[in-house]
Design an enzyme around this catalytic site. Structure first.
Site, PDB file in Angstrom:
ATOM      1  N   ASP A   1      -1.708  -9.593  -1.079  1.00 20.85           N
ATOM      2  CA  ASP A   1      -0.546  -8.417  -1.480  1.00 20.85           C
ATOM      3  C   ASP A   1      -1.044  -7.472  -0.710  1.00 20.85           C
ATOM      4  OD1 ASP A   1       0.554  -9.097  -3.420  1.00 20.85           O
ATOM      5  OD2 ASP A   1      -1.379  -8.757  -4.900  1.00 20.85           O
TER       6      ASP A   1
ATOM      7  N   ASP B   1      -0.530   4.223  -3.338  1.00 25.63           N
ATOM      8  CA  ASP B   1      -0.943   4.833  -4.685  1.00 25.63           C
ATOM      9  C   ASP B   1      -2.104   5.693  -3.479  1.00 25.63           C
ATOM     10  OD1 ASP B   1      -3.986   3.461  -3.772  1.00 25.63           O
ATOM     11  OD2 ASP B   1      -3.320   2.382  -5.905  1.00 25.63           O
TER      12      ASP B   1
ATOM     13  N   ALA C   1      -1.370  -2.676  -9.797  1.00 26.47           N
ATOM     14  CA  ALA C   1      -2.614  -1.718  -8.808  1.00 26.47           C
ATOM     15  C   ALA C   1      -3.631  -1.309  -9.129  1.00 26.47           C
ATOM     16  CB  ALA C   1      -2.371  -1.945  -7.528  1.00 26.47           C
ATOM     17  N   TYR C   2      -4.423  -0.158  -9.587  1.00 27.67           N
ATOM     18  CA  TYR C   2      -5.088   0.292  -9.155  1.00 27.67           C
ATOM     19  C   TYR C   2      -4.927   1.319 -10.189  1.00 27.67           C
ATOM     20  CZ  TYR C   2      -9.533   3.141  -8.319  1.00 27.67           C
ATOM     21  OH  TYR C   2     -10.770   4.014  -9.052  1.00 27.67           O
ATOM     22  N   SER C   3      -3.799   1.842 -10.245  1.00 24.35           N
ATOM     23  CA  SER C   3      -3.554   2.439 -11.755  1.00 24.35           C
ATOM     24  C   SER C   3      -3.722   2.015 -13.232  1.00 24.35           C
ATOM     25  CB  SER C   3      -1.556   2.817 -11.730  1.00 24.35           C
ATOM     26  OG  SER C   3      -0.744   3.597 -12.503  1.00 24.35           O
TER      27      SER C   3
END
Length: 285
Positions: A68, A142, A183-185
């Site tokens: 990704d 992000d 993802a990070y969220s």
């Protein structure tokens, strides 16, 4: 049709996959171009090697081979020019990839035009000092403001369209697109959002309050973020996980919808929810 190929040679098996992709595209009579940095790895008379900037400009679409992160990196290079991107998964998850490495026969569809284009919104982050924009960054996943190297909480004031939203004391905050919601969220407890939702997600990172939770805003909102810092440390801004930029006490960060969009090629009929189950839910069960 001119197709550029961007392989991530740090991923296992990428050289072999790339050679197969080159063979398939050669049989399909596509014109292939790659950056000069790959000329020593892929010695093929059917490839036109050039400077990366020229490769991007002259190609009709780009193929990213890796995980990704590779697709994300290539997408950001192509989006200012409105170019299409196809990701081929050679990583661990490949949530943004349009093909797996065992599906290369479907490459014929990009030459015949038998595909759909999935447009993904992007965000723009501007660092502001004394009313002047000193740097601008575009992202597909992000914008993150975090505490940097110090294990201490930071205070972040957030306004939306000049109206107060919250003051959070936390390790930081993530402002995410729907694409970045997985993802990070998501790792920080934020919601998973379909790319069709066309919204912006604000998620605190380890907040020191039970009331600080993710908030979903319409895509046309503009945010201003300011941090309150101890004199001995400063938070940092990262955009799509790239190199961190130190946020000084007199800086603010403005986040809004970018004029750029990412155009991902979709070759298979799977929808977002099927991909979500296959890539995340089932794999981690």
């Amino acid at each position: 049709m001119v197709i550029s190929i961007f392989p991530n040679l740090n991923n296992n098996g990428v050289v072999e996959i790339t050679k197969k992709v080159i063979d398939v595209l050669t049989d399909l009579k596509a014109e292939i171009c790659m950056s000069n940095i790959f000329s020593g790895v892929f010695d093929n008379a059917n490839i036109n090697f050039d400077e990366e900037a020229d490769v991007i400009k002259k190609s009709d679409l780009a193929i990213a081979i890796g995980g990704d992160g590779t697709t994300l990196n290539v997408a950001k290079k192509m989006s200012p020019f409105g170019k299409l991107i196809l990701g081929i998964n050679a990583g661990r998850l490949g949530f943004m990839s349009g093909l797996e490495k065992n599906e290369l026969e479907l490459l014929e569809n990009i030459v015949t035009g038998n595909y759909e284009v999935d447009e993904r919104l992007m965000l723009k982050a501007e660092i502001i000092k004394d009313g002047n924009v000193i740097s601008t960054h575009h992202c597909l996943n992000d914008v993150v403001i975090s505490r940097g190297d110090f294990s201490r909480l930071i205070d972040i004031d957030i306004t939306c369209d000049n109206r107060y939203v919250m003051n959070m004391r936390s390790d930081g905050v993530i402002i995410s697109t729907p694409t970045g919601s997985t993802a990070y969220s998501m790792a920080a407890g934020g919601p998973v959002v379909s790319p069709e939702a066309q919204c912006i997600i604000v998620t605190p990172i380890c907040p020191h309050s039970l009331r600080d939770r993710s908030i979903i805003f319409p895509k046309n909102k503009e945010f201003i973020l300011k941090t309150t810092n101890d004199k001995n440390y400063s938070p940092v801004l990262t955009v799509d996980g790239e190199d961190a930029v130190k946020i000084e006490a007199d800086f603010s960060v403005r986040v809004s919808l970018s004029e750029q969009v990412t155009k991902l090629i979709k070759l298979k009929p799977e929808n977002f929810y099927e991909i979500l189950n296959k890539k995340i839910v089932e794999r981690r069960a």
